[in-house]
Design a protein around this motif. Structure first.
Motif, PDB file in Angstrom:
ATOM      1  N   TYR A 195     -55.745 130.347 -53.784  1.00 33.55           N
ATOM      2  CA  TYR A 195     -55.847 128.796 -53.800  1.00 33.55           C
ATOM      3  C   TYR A 195     -57.270 128.420 -54.783  1.00 33.55           C
ATOM      4  O   TYR A 195     -57.590 129.110 -54.978  1.00 33.55           O
ATOM      5  CB  TYR A 195     -55.933 128.574 -52.794  1.00 33.55           C
ATOM      6  CG  TYR A 195     -54.537 128.533 -51.288  1.00 33.55           C
ATOM      7  CD1 TYR A 195     -54.354 127.124 -51.392  1.00 33.55           C
ATOM      8  CD2 TYR A 195     -55.121 129.866 -51.035  1.00 33.55           C
ATOM      9  CE1 TYR A 195     -53.180 127.798 -50.240  1.00 33.55           C
ATOM     10  CE2 TYR A 195     -54.224 129.892 -49.848  1.00 33.55           C
ATOM     11  CZ  TYR A 195     -52.857 128.929 -49.987  1.00 33.55           C
ATOM     12  OH  TYR A 195     -51.582 129.090 -48.847  1.00 33.55           O
ATOM     13  N   HIS A 196     -56.652 127.497 -55.139  1.00 30.56           N
ATOM     14  CA  HIS A 196     -57.698 127.067 -56.562  1.00 30.56           C
ATOM     15  C   HIS A 196     -57.290 125.814 -55.982  1.00 30.56           C
ATOM     16  O   HIS A 196     -59.412 126.075 -56.061  1.00 30.56           O
ATOM     17  CB  HIS A 196     -56.888 126.222 -58.025  1.00 30.56           C
ATOM     18  CG  HIS A 196     -57.551 126.079 -58.835  1.00 30.56           C
ATOM     19  ND1 HIS A 196     -58.514 126.636 -59.979  1.00 30.56           N
ATOM     20  CD2 HIS A 196     -57.803 125.404 -59.442  1.00 30.56           C
ATOM     21  CE1 HIS A 196     -59.182 125.953 -60.938  1.00 30.56           C
ATOM     22  NE2 HIS A 196     -58.589 124.998 -60.518  1.00 30.56           N
ATOM     23  N   ARG A 197     -57.570 124.838 -55.587  1.00 31.88           N
ATOM     24  CA  ARG A 197     -58.282 123.197 -54.995  1.00 31.88           C
ATOM     25  C   ARG A 197     -57.302 123.219 -53.256  1.00 31.88           C
ATOM     26  O   ARG A 197     -56.149 122.988 -53.817  1.00 31.88           O
ATOM     27  CB  ARG A 197     -58.612 121.908 -55.977  1.00 31.88           C
ATOM     28  CG  ARG A 197     -59.554 122.623 -56.909  1.00 31.88           C
ATOM     29  CD  ARG A 197     -59.391 121.396 -57.643  1.00 31.88           C
ATOM     30  NE  ARG A 197     -60.340 120.692 -57.254  1.00 31.88           N
ATOM     31  CZ  ARG A 197     -60.249 119.338 -57.734  1.00 31.88           C
ATOM     32  NH1 ARG A 197     -60.519 118.867 -58.470  1.00 31.88           N
ATOM     33  NH2 ARG A 197     -61.723 118.763 -56.692  1.00 31.88           N
TER      34      ARG A 197
ATOM     35  N   ASP B 108     -62.495 128.806 -58.014  1.00 34.56           N
ATOM     36  CA  ASP B 108     -63.642 128.670 -59.496  1.00 34.56           C
ATOM     37  C   ASP B 108     -64.519 127.697 -58.243  1.00 34.56           C
ATOM     38  O   ASP B 108     -65.583 127.295 -58.784  1.00 34.56           O
ATOM     39  CB  ASP B 108     -62.911 127.472 -60.050  1.00 34.56           C
ATOM     40  CG  ASP B 108     -61.781 128.135 -61.115  1.00 34.56           C
ATOM     41  OD1 ASP B 108     -62.574 129.022 -61.642  1.00 34.56           O
ATOM     42  OD2 ASP B 108     -60.979 126.969 -61.887  1.00 34.56           O
ATOM     43  N   GLY B 109     -64.800 127.940 -57.053  1.00 37.30           N
ATOM     44  CA  GLY B 109     -65.989 127.188 -56.625  1.00 37.30           C
ATOM     45  C   GLY B 109     -66.082 126.073 -56.365  1.00 37.30           C
ATOM     46  O   GLY B 109     -66.973 125.388 -56.291  1.00 37.30           O
ATOM     47  N   TYR B 110     -64.697 124.634 -56.179  1.00 36.09           N
ATOM     48  CA  TYR B 110     -64.917 123.689 -56.270  1.00 36.09           C
ATOM     49  C   TYR B 110     -65.403 123.663 -54.541  1.00 36.09           C
ATOM     50  O   TYR B 110     -65.192 124.479 -53.696  1.00 36.09           O
ATOM     51  CB  TYR B 110     -63.243 123.320 -55.453  1.00 36.09           C
ATOM     52  CG  TYR B 110     -62.827 123.097 -57.749  1.00 36.09           C
ATOM     53  CD1 TYR B 110     -63.251 122.305 -58.666  1.00 36.09           C
ATOM     54  CD2 TYR B 110     -62.053 124.049 -57.903  1.00 36.09           C
ATOM     55  CE1 TYR B 110     -62.557 121.871 -59.567  1.00 36.09           C
ATOM     56  CE2 TYR B 110     -61.851 123.981 -59.422  1.00 36.09           C
ATOM     57  CZ  TYR B 110     -61.524 122.389 -60.270  1.00 36.09           C
ATOM     58  OH  TYR B 110     -61.211 122.786 -61.468  1.00 36.09           O
TER      59      TYR B 110
ATOM     60  N   PHE C 110     -64.631 125.076 -49.989  1.00 40.49           N
ATOM     61  CA  PHE C 110     -65.421 125.165 -49.102  1.00 40.49           C
ATOM     62  C   PHE C 110     -65.310 123.564 -47.428  1.00 40.49           C
ATOM     63  O   PHE C 110     -65.276 124.074 -46.545  1.00 40.49           O
ATOM     64  CB  PHE C 110     -67.117 125.086 -49.065  1.00 40.49           C
ATOM     65  CG  PHE C 110     -67.613 125.149 -48.044  1.00 40.49           C
ATOM     66  CD1 PHE C 110     -67.476 126.372 -47.196  1.00 40.49           C
ATOM     67  CD2 PHE C 110     -68.583 124.160 -47.740  1.00 40.49           C
ATOM     68  CE1 PHE C 110     -69.118 126.924 -46.307  1.00 40.49           C
ATOM     69  CE2 PHE C 110     -69.826 123.833 -46.507  1.00 40.49           C
ATOM     70  CZ  PHE C 110     -69.832 125.487 -46.078  1.00 40.49           C
ATOM     71  N   LEU C 111     -65.105 122.340 -48.239  1.00 38.83           N
ATOM     72  CA  LEU C 111     -65.211 121.395 -46.963  1.00 38.83           C
ATOM     73  C   LEU C 111     -63.847 121.140 -46.493  1.00 38.83           C
ATOM     74  O   LEU C 111     -64.064 121.159 -45.532  1.00 38.83           O
ATOM     75  CB  LEU C 111     -65.821 119.701 -47.910  1.00 38.83           C
ATOM     76  CG  LEU C 111     -67.040 120.473 -48.278  1.00 38.83           C
ATOM     77  CD1 LEU C 111     -67.475 119.004 -49.438  1.00 38.83           C
ATOM     78  CD2 LEU C 111     -68.427 120.661 -47.422  1.00 38.83           C
ATOM     79  N   SER C 112     -62.788 121.496 -47.097  1.00 34.67           N
ATOM     80  CA  SER C 112     -61.354 121.473 -46.215  1.00 34.67           C
ATOM     81  C   SER C 112     -61.025 122.654 -46.664  1.00 34.67           C
ATOM     82  O   SER C 112     -60.756 122.441 -44.854  1.00 34.67           O
ATOM     83  CB  SER C 112     -60.310 120.640 -47.811  1.00 34.67           C
ATOM     84  OG  SER C 112     -61.019 119.265 -48.536  1.00 34.67           O
ATOM     85  N   ALA C 113     -61.160 123.733 -46.967  1.00 27.30           N
ATOM     86  CA  ALA C 113     -60.598 125.077 -46.132  1.00 27.30           C
ATOM     87  C   ALA C 113     -60.601 125.272 -45.278  1.00 27.30           C
ATOM     88  O   ALA C 113     -60.272 125.638 -44.588  1.00 27.30           O
ATOM     89  CB  ALA C 113     -60.403 126.005 -47.430  1.00 27.30           C
TER      90      ALA C 113
END
Length: 92
Positions: free
Chosen positions: A23-25, A82-84, A88-91
């Motif tokens: 997943y990217h974002r 990419d470390g968006y 972390f916050l949503s997934a």
């Protein structure tokens, strides 16, 4: 070689694999020209289907299985590119 042989070979190659989804974002973004973002709602739906259908394992577990040549078929691992912060916050 006959067709049955090739079908058997195909099954042996592809049915004993673990799948890694990247997943990217995980975000609702107003502009997504490459369509790389998945909304949090859709991501939750993805997780529900995956949990109900496949064993989920960590990327580390996949790497160990590859090293030991003991891949457990039909397992799924999720990775995030990419470390968006939304990864972390949503997934999570």
């Amino acid at each position: 070689m006959n067709t049955r042989h090739w079908v058997r070979q195909f099954k042996n190659i592809f049915l004993k694999r673990s799948l890694v989804l990247m997943y990217h974002r995980i975000a609702d973004v107003p502009v997504d020209p490459w369509q790389l973002a998945v909304s949090p709602e859709h991501f939750e739906q993805h997780l529900q289907v995956l949990r109900a259908t496949y064993p989920l394992i960590t990327a580390r577990a996949v790497a160990r299985q590859v090293q030991k040549r003991t891949i457990v078929k039909n397992t799924i691992s999720l990775t995030f590119d990419d470390g968006y912060s939304d990864n972390f916050l949503s997934a999570k």
